[in-house]
Design a protein around this motif. Sequence first.
Motif, PDB file in Angstrom:
ATOM      1  N   MET A   1     -13.207 -11.837 -50.123  1.00 18.89           N
ATOM      2  CA  MET A   1     -13.188 -10.438 -49.697  1.00 18.89           C
ATOM      3  C   MET A   1     -14.442  -9.730 -50.216  1.00 18.89           C
ATOM      4  O   MET A   1     -14.688  -9.731 -51.415  1.00 18.89           O
ATOM      5  N   SER A   2     -15.196  -9.116 -49.320  1.00 20.15           N
ATOM      6  CA  SER A   2     -16.399  -8.408 -49.771  1.00 20.15           C
ATOM      7  C   SER A   2     -16.018  -7.091 -50.436  1.00 20.15           C
ATOM      8  O   SER A   2     -14.953  -6.548 -50.193  1.00 20.15           O
ATOM      9  N   GLU A   3     -16.933  -6.610 -51.264  1.00 21.63           N
ATOM     10  CA  GLU A   3     -16.682  -5.369 -52.013  1.00 21.63           C
ATOM     11  C   GLU A   3     -16.372  -4.216 -51.059  1.00 21.63           C
ATOM     12  O   GLU A   3     -15.454  -3.440 -51.260  1.00 21.63           O
ATOM     13  N   GLU A   4     -17.142  -4.138 -49.983  1.00 23.74           N
ATOM     14  CA  GLU A   4     -16.992  -3.058 -49.012  1.00 23.74           C
ATOM     15  C   GLU A   4     -15.615  -3.104 -48.348  1.00 23.74           C
ATOM     16  O   GLU A   4     -14.952  -2.086 -48.206  1.00 23.74           O
ATOM     17  N   LEU A   5     -15.206  -4.322 -47.971  1.00 21.53           N
ATOM     18  CA  LEU A   5     -13.904  -4.491 -47.323  1.00 21.53           C
ATOM     19  C   LEU A   5     -12.772  -4.137 -48.278  1.00 21.53           C
ATOM     20  O   LEU A   5     -11.795  -3.502 -47.907  1.00 21.53           O
ATOM     21  N   ARG A   6     -12.922  -4.579 -49.510  1.00 18.77           N
ATOM     22  CA  ARG A   6     -11.908  -4.329 -50.521  1.00 18.77           C
ATOM     23  C   ARG A   6     -11.710  -2.810 -50.703  1.00 18.77           C
ATOM     24  O   ARG A   6     -10.617  -2.302 -50.758  1.00 18.77           O
ATOM     25  N   LYS A   7     -12.857  -2.115 -50.755  1.00 18.54           N
ATOM     26  CA  LYS A   7     -12.814  -0.660 -50.917  1.00 18.54           C
ATOM     27  C   LYS A   7     -12.121  -0.007 -49.728  1.00 18.54           C
ATOM     28  O   LYS A   7     -11.293   0.879 -49.879  1.00 18.54           O
ATOM     29  N   LYS A   8     -12.498  -0.463 -48.532  1.00 17.30           N
ATOM     30  CA  LYS A   8     -11.943   0.126 -47.322  1.00 17.30           C
ATOM     31  C   LYS A   8     -10.429  -0.111 -47.256  1.00 17.30           C
ATOM     32  O   LYS A   8      -9.658   0.791 -46.930  1.00 17.30           O
ATOM     33  N   ALA A   9     -10.009  -1.333 -47.577  1.00 21.69           N
ATOM     34  CA  ALA A   9      -8.589  -1.664 -47.538  1.00 21.69           C
ATOM     35  C   ALA A   9      -7.808  -0.842 -48.553  1.00 21.69           C
ATOM     36  O   ALA A   9      -6.731  -0.314 -48.265  1.00 21.69           O
ATOM     37  N   ALA A  10      -8.365  -0.711 -49.756  1.00 23.98           N
ATOM     38  CA  ALA A  10      -7.704   0.058 -50.805  1.00 23.98           C
ATOM     39  C   ALA A  10      -7.579   1.523 -50.392  1.00 23.98           C
ATOM     40  O   ALA A  10      -6.550   2.160 -50.590  1.00 23.98           O
ATOM     41  N   GLU A  11      -8.644   2.028 -49.758  1.00 25.19           N
ATOM     42  CA  GLU A  11      -8.650   3.405 -49.282  1.00 25.19           C
ATOM     43  C   GLU A  11      -7.572   3.607 -48.223  1.00 25.19           C
ATOM     44  O   GLU A  11      -6.838   4.588 -48.241  1.00 25.19           O
ATOM     45  N   MET A  12      -7.456   2.638 -47.298  1.00 22.99           N
ATOM     46  CA  MET A  12      -6.441   2.724 -46.244  1.00 22.99           C
ATOM     47  C   MET A  12      -5.041   2.723 -46.841  1.00 22.99           C
ATOM     48  O   MET A  12      -4.172   3.486 -46.440  1.00 22.99           O
ATOM     49  N   LEU A  13      -4.829   1.855 -47.828  1.00 20.94           N
ATOM     50  CA  LEU A  13      -3.501   1.760 -48.449  1.00 20.94           C
ATOM     51  C   LEU A  13      -3.144   3.058 -49.169  1.00 20.94           C
ATOM     52  O   LEU A  13      -2.011   3.516 -49.125  1.00 20.94           O
ATOM     53  N   LEU A  14      -4.146   3.652 -49.809  1.00 17.31           N
ATOM     54  CA  LEU A  14      -3.918   4.920 -50.508  1.00 17.31           C
ATOM     55  C   LEU A  14      -3.577   6.036 -49.530  1.00 17.31           C
ATOM     56  O   LEU A  14      -2.876   6.979 -49.868  1.00 17.31           O
ATOM     57  N   ASN A  15      -4.070   5.900 -48.292  1.00 26.68           N
ATOM     58  CA  ASN A  15      -3.819   6.931 -47.291  1.00 26.68           C
ATOM     59  C   ASN A  15      -2.603   6.614 -46.422  1.00 26.68           C
ATOM     60  O   ASN A  15      -2.465   7.125 -45.326  1.00 26.68           O
ATOM     61  N   GLY A  16      -1.745   5.753 -46.900  1.00 27.56           N
ATOM     62  CA  GLY A  16      -0.493   5.492 -46.185  1.00 27.56           C
ATOM     63  C   GLY A  16      -0.500   4.278 -45.281  1.00 27.56           C
ATOM     64  O   GLY A  16       0.408   4.088 -44.494  1.00 27.56           O
ATOM     65  N   ALA A  17      -1.530   3.436 -45.357  1.00 31.67           N
ATOM     66  CA  ALA A  17      -1.524   2.223 -44.548  1.00 31.67           C
ATOM     67  C   ALA A  17      -0.499   1.234 -45.095  1.00 31.67           C
ATOM     68  O   ALA A  17      -0.135   1.288 -46.273  1.00 31.67           O
ATOM     69  N   THR A  18      -0.021   0.347 -44.227  1.00 30.61           N
ATOM     70  CA  THR A  18       0.939  -0.653 -44.667  1.00 30.61           C
ATOM     71  C   THR A  18       0.339  -2.049 -44.539  1.00 30.61           C
ATOM     72  O   THR A  18      -0.546  -2.276 -43.727  1.00 30.61           O
ATOM     73  N   LEU A  19       0.826  -2.981 -45.338  1.00 27.09           N
ATOM     74  CA  LEU A  19       0.403  -4.365 -45.224  1.00 27.09           C
ATOM     75  C   LEU A  19       1.131  -4.977 -44.034  1.00 27.09           C
ATOM     76  O   LEU A  19       2.330  -4.791 -43.876  1.00 27.09           O
ATOM     77  N   LEU A  20       0.394  -5.692 -43.196  1.00 26.57           N
ATOM     78  CA  LEU A  20       1.028  -6.335 -42.050  1.00 26.57           C
ATOM     79  C   LEU A  20       1.627  -7.671 -42.473  1.00 26.57           C
ATOM     80  O   LEU A  20       1.010  -8.426 -43.219  1.00 26.57           O
ATOM     81  N   SER A  21       2.836  -7.942 -41.970  1.00 23.10           N
ATOM     82  CA  SER A  21       3.468  -9.214 -42.319  1.00 23.10           C
ATOM     83  C   SER A  21       2.783 -10.359 -41.580  1.00 23.10           C
ATOM     84  O   SER A  21       2.762 -11.487 -42.051  1.00 23.10           O
ATOM     85  N   GLU A  22       2.228 -10.060 -40.408  1.00 24.98           N
ATOM     86  CA  GLU A  22       1.546 -11.072 -39.618  1.00 24.98           C
ATOM     87  C   GLU A  22       0.116 -11.240 -40.118  1.00 24.98           C
ATOM     88  O   GLU A  22      -0.616 -10.263 -40.225  1.00 24.98           O
ATOM     89  N   PRO A  23      -0.308 -12.467 -40.431  1.00 23.49           N
ATOM     90  CA  PRO A  23      -1.683 -12.659 -40.927  1.00 23.49           C
ATOM     91  C   PRO A  23      -2.711 -12.501 -39.822  1.00 23.49           C
ATOM     92  O   PRO A  23      -2.383 -12.507 -38.644  1.00 23.49           O
ATOM     93  N   CYS A  24      -3.964 -12.372 -40.218  1.00 23.59           N
ATOM     94  CA  CYS A  24      -5.078 -12.246 -39.278  1.00 23.59           C
ATOM     95  C   CYS A  24      -5.116 -13.464 -38.354  1.00 23.59           C
ATOM     96  O   CYS A  24      -5.054 -14.600 -38.818  1.00 23.59           O
ATOM     97  N   PRO A  25      -5.224 -13.244 -37.026  1.00 20.10           N
ATOM     98  CA  PRO A  25      -5.245 -14.378 -36.101  1.00 20.10           C
ATOM     99  C   PRO A  25      -6.527 -15.202 -36.203  1.00 20.10           C
ATOM    100  O   PRO A  25      -6.580 -16.325 -35.726  1.00 20.10           O
ATOM    101  N   TYR A  26      -7.569 -14.675 -36.815  1.00 14.60           N
ATOM    102  CA  TYR A  26      -8.834 -15.389 -36.919  1.00 14.60           C
ATOM    103  C   TYR A  26      -8.938 -16.219 -38.190  1.00 14.60           C
ATOM    104  O   TYR A  26      -9.443 -17.326 -38.183  1.00 14.60           O
TER     105      TYR A  26
END
Length: 109
Positions: A1-26
Motif C-alpha cells: 500500500m502506498s503512502e498516498e493510498l493509505r492516507k486516502k483510505a484512512a481519510e475516507m474511513l474517518l469520513n464514514g466510509a465502510t470496508l467492503l466485504s468483497e475484495p478488489c477484483p484486480y
Amino acid sequence: MSEELRKKAAEMLLNGATLLSEPCPYCNGVRVMKEGQALCTKCGRTPEKRKIVTEENEEKNEKPLNKILEKKLEALSKELEQEMDHDKQQSILKSINLLLEMIEKVKKQ
Ligand SMILES: [Zn+2]
C-alpha cells in the motif's frame, strides 16, 4: 500500500466510509467505499460503476424489511410492557428474541 493510498483510505474511513466485504477484483486487496465510490487500498483502482450501483440497490431493497421488523419489535415491546400474564410475557419475549435474530441476519446480508 502506498503512502498516498493509505492516507486516502484512512481519510475516507474517518469520513464514514465502510470496508467492503468483497475484495478488489484486480488484486484481491481490501476496498473502502463511500458514497458509491469504492477505492482499493492496494492497487488504488476503482472498480466499474455497474457493480457499485448493484450493491447500492441491494442495500435499498433490504431497508423495507428492516423497517418492518423494527416496527414489529416496537409493537412487541409495548405489548410486553402492558402484559400482566406471565405465560403471555414469555411468548412475547420469545417473539422479540426471534425478531432480534432476524434483524441481525438482515443487517449482515
Ligand atoms: Zn486492487
